[in-house]
Motif scaffolding. Structure first.
Motif, mmCIF file in Angstrom:
data_model
loop_
_atom_site.group_PDB
_atom_site.id
_atom_site.type_symbol
_atom_site.label_atom_id
_atom_site.label_comp_id
_atom_site.label_asym_id
_atom_site.label_seq_id
_atom_site.Cartn_x
_atom_site.Cartn_y
_atom_site.Cartn_z
ATOM 1 N N PHE A 112 0.617 -1.427 0.448
ATOM 2 C CA PHE A 112 0.108 -0.094 0.296
ATOM 3 C C PHE A 112 0.634 1.035 0.119
ATOM 4 C CE2 PHE A 112 -2.062 3.454 2.735
ATOM 5 C CZ PHE A 112 -3.200 3.671 1.613
ATOM 6 N N PHE A 113 1.844 1.596 0.949
ATOM 7 C CA PHE A 113 2.525 1.725 0.842
ATOM 8 C C PHE A 113 3.142 2.532 -0.096
ATOM 9 C CE2 PHE A 113 2.597 1.980 5.138
ATOM 10 C CZ PHE A 113 1.372 2.870 5.817
ATOM 11 N N VAL A 114 3.793 1.356 -1.262
ATOM 12 C CA VAL A 114 4.734 1.809 -2.007
ATOM 13 C C VAL A 114 4.284 2.077 -3.117
ATOM 14 C CG1 VAL A 114 6.328 0.845 -3.956
ATOM 15 C CG2 VAL A 114 6.908 -0.260 -0.924
ATOM 16 N N TYR A 115 2.131 1.961 -3.297
ATOM 17 C CA TYR A 115 1.706 2.017 -3.983
ATOM 18 C C TYR A 115 1.725 3.518 -4.370
ATOM 19 C CZ TYR A 115 -2.102 2.850 -7.314
ATOM 20 O OH TYR A 115 -3.335 3.052 -8.499
ATOM 21 N N GLN A 116 0.852 4.147 -2.992
ATOM 22 C CA GLN A 116 1.219 5.564 -2.912
ATOM 23 C C GLN A 116 2.853 6.616 -3.262
ATOM 24 O OE1 GLN A 116 -1.456 7.211 -1.692
ATOM 25 N NE2 GLN A 116 -2.519 5.166 -1.682
ATOM 26 N N MET A 117 3.565 5.940 -3.234
ATOM 27 C CA MET A 117 5.259 6.742 -3.719
ATOM 28 C C MET A 117 5.213 6.543 -5.807
ATOM 29 S SD MET A 117 8.331 4.993 -0.959
ATOM 30 C CE MET A 117 7.629 4.481 1.016
ATOM 31 N N TYR A 118 4.407 4.945 -5.573
ATOM 32 C CA TYR A 118 4.534 5.118 -7.468
ATOM 33 C C TYR A 118 3.494 6.291 -7.650
ATOM 34 C CZ TYR A 118 2.845 3.323 -11.417
ATOM 35 O OH TYR A 118 1.875 3.122 -12.933
ATOM 36 N N ARG A 119 2.844 6.531 -7.087
ATOM 37 C CA ARG A 119 1.457 7.560 -8.035
ATOM 38 C C ARG A 119 2.254 9.045 -7.412
ATOM 39 N NH1 ARG A 119 -4.087 6.463 -4.943
ATOM 40 N NH2 ARG A 119 -3.925 8.760 -4.914
ATOM 41 N N GLU A 120 3.180 8.794 -6.141
ATOM 42 C CA GLU A 120 3.697 10.180 -5.629
ATOM 43 C C GLU A 120 5.109 10.634 -7.382
ATOM 44 O OE1 GLU A 120 5.371 10.610 -1.918
ATOM 45 O OE2 GLU A 120 3.729 10.423 -1.248
ATOM 46 N N ARG A 121 4.749 9.715 -7.897
ATOM 47 C CA ARG A 121 6.470 9.874 -8.522
ATOM 48 C C ARG A 121 5.825 10.015 -10.643
ATOM 49 N NH1 ARG A 121 11.663 5.591 -7.231
ATOM 50 N NH2 ARG A 121 12.062 6.400 -4.750
ATOM 51 N N GLY A 122 3.984 9.857 -9.710
ATOM 52 C CA GLY A 122 4.170 10.575 -11.113
ATOM 53 C C GLY A 122 3.319 8.714 -11.731
ATOM 54 N N GLY A 123 3.377 7.720 -11.054
ATOM 55 C CA GLY A 123 2.416 6.365 -12.050
ATOM 56 C C GLY A 123 1.012 7.329 -11.899
ATOM 57 N N GLU A 124 0.535 6.045 -12.867
ATOM 58 C CA GLU A 124 -0.731 6.133 -13.197
ATOM 59 C C GLU A 124 -1.372 5.695 -12.394
ATOM 60 O OE1 GLU A 124 -1.700 4.980 -17.308
ATOM 61 O OE2 GLU A 124 -0.247 6.481 -17.776
ATOM 62 N N TYR A 125 -2.719 6.284 -12.058
ATOM 63 C CA TYR A 125 -3.837 4.948 -11.329
ATOM 64 C C TYR A 125 -4.172 3.646 -11.925
ATOM 65 C CZ TYR A 125 -5.017 9.208 -8.952
ATOM 66 O OH TYR A 125 -4.886 10.009 -7.434
ATOM 67 N N ASN A 126 -4.298 3.059 -13.211
ATOM 68 C CA ASN A 126 -4.411 2.677 -13.538
ATOM 69 C C ASN A 126 -2.854 1.557 -14.174
ATOM 70 O OD1 ASN A 126 -4.500 4.145 -15.686
ATOM 71 N ND2 ASN A 126 -6.418 3.252 -16.553
ATOM 72 N N VAL A 127 -3.001 0.897 -14.207
ATOM 73 C CA VAL A 127 -1.375 0.435 -14.769
ATOM 74 C C VAL A 127 -1.140 -0.757 -15.779
ATOM 75 C CG1 VAL A 127 0.432 -1.711 -13.794
ATOM 76 C CG2 VAL A 127 -0.082 -0.139 -12.433
ATOM 77 N N ASN A 128 -0.519 -0.047 -16.916
ATOM 78 C CA ASN A 128 -1.159 -0.675 -18.213
ATOM 79 C C ASN A 128 0.359 -1.290 -18.534
ATOM 80 O OD1 ASN A 128 -1.752 -0.552 -20.473
ATOM 81 N ND2 ASN A 128 -1.312 1.335 -21.536
ATOM 82 N N PHE A 129 0.246 -2.553 -19.224
ATOM 83 C CA PHE A 129 1.154 -3.313 -19.549
ATOM 84 C C PHE A 129 1.056 -3.819 -20.741
ATOM 85 C CE2 PHE A 129 -0.336 -4.828 -14.755
ATOM 86 C CZ PHE A 129 0.942 -4.355 -14.415
ATOM 87 N N GLY A 130 0.227 -2.992 -21.742
ATOM 88 C CA GLY A 130 0.700 -3.327 -22.726
ATOM 89 C C GLY A 130 -0.268 -3.502 -22.848
ATOM 90 N N PHE A 131 -1.943 -4.170 -22.820
ATOM 91 C CA PHE A 131 -2.853 -4.710 -23.408
ATOM 92 C C PHE A 131 -3.814 -3.886 -23.940
ATOM 93 C CE2 PHE A 131 -0.881 -8.239 -20.050
ATOM 94 C CZ PHE A 131 -0.322 -9.041 -21.115
ATOM 95 N N PRO A 132 -3.652 -4.487 -25.839
ATOM 96 C CA PRO A 132 -5.060 -3.542 -26.315
ATOM 97 C C PRO A 132 -6.428 -3.819 -25.247
ATOM 98 C CG PRO A 132 -4.858 -5.394 -26.853
ATOM 99 C CD PRO A 132 -3.413 -5.468 -26.141
ATOM 100 N N ARG A 133 -6.616 -2.220 -25.298
ATOM 101 C CA ARG A 133 -8.215 -2.888 -24.325
ATOM 102 C C ARG A 133 -8.980 -0.943 -24.703
ATOM 103 N NH1 ARG A 133 -4.977 1.395 -21.449
ATOM 104 N NH2 ARG A 133 -5.810 3.909 -20.897
#
Length: 170
Positions: A112-133
């Motif tokens: 949970f805390f690492v995900y918060q750091m991911y968002r603080e560093r500019g990561g998106e809310y939804n993680v995109n692995f490159g699959f078409p959607r």
């Protein structure tokens, strides 16, 4: 309510210490040590590169994967380790097992805390692995209901005088 900021160094240090204590006695296989230490090595990479989004995302994925592998390791090896050690080494086995279980229980909180750091560093809310959607966002589409009729001769050849359509030619 604001989420408290937890330092990435503290997360890596706590999990490193718990992993070392879990390996005091050899009841867990080598794959437990390699999996947890490789995830912590990625955590050190995330500490070293403060602006890297990829490092934090890889550390988050590593923690999530080790949650699953730790559950499998404990399910397969805990009972055998409890039978293997006698009363003299049983206290050491219980301490080691307790530290491994404590590490497992703290990993979702760390995720949970690492995900918060991911968002603080500019990561998106939804993680995109490159699959078409498929999305329902239709802002980029042009409507076919309203055609451009500004003086083009192609659109006016079928119209008679007065703006009424003329006879169709087949």
């Amino acid at each position: 309510m604001e989420i408290p900021a937890i330092n990435l160094k503290a997360i890596v240090l706590v999990h490193w210490l718990l992993t070392v204590w879990a390996c005091l006695i050899t009841w867990l296989p080598t794959s437990y040590v390699l999996g947890n230490m490789s995830a912590l090595a990625v955590g050190v990479w995330a500490i070293a590169q403060r602006d890297s989004i990829d490092a934090v995302l890889m550390f988050l994925i590593g923690l999530a994967v080790t949650i699953l592998t730790d559950i499998v390791h404990f399910g397969l090896y805990y009972a055998a380790g409890e039978i293997q050690y006698t009363s003299a080494a049983l206290y050491l086995f219980r301490f080691s097992g307790g530290m491994a279980i404590l590490s497992l229980l703290l990993k979702p909180v760390s995720c949970f805390f690492v995900y918060q750091m991911y968002r603080e560093r500019g990561g998106e809310y939804n993680v995109n692995f490159g699959f078409p959607r498929i999305t329902r966002n239709r802002d980029a589409y042009q409507s076919i209901d309203h055609q451009d009729q500004s003086g083009s001769s192609a659109s006016s050849y079928n119209q008679a005088e007065g703006g009424k359509p003329g006879p169709l030619s087949y």
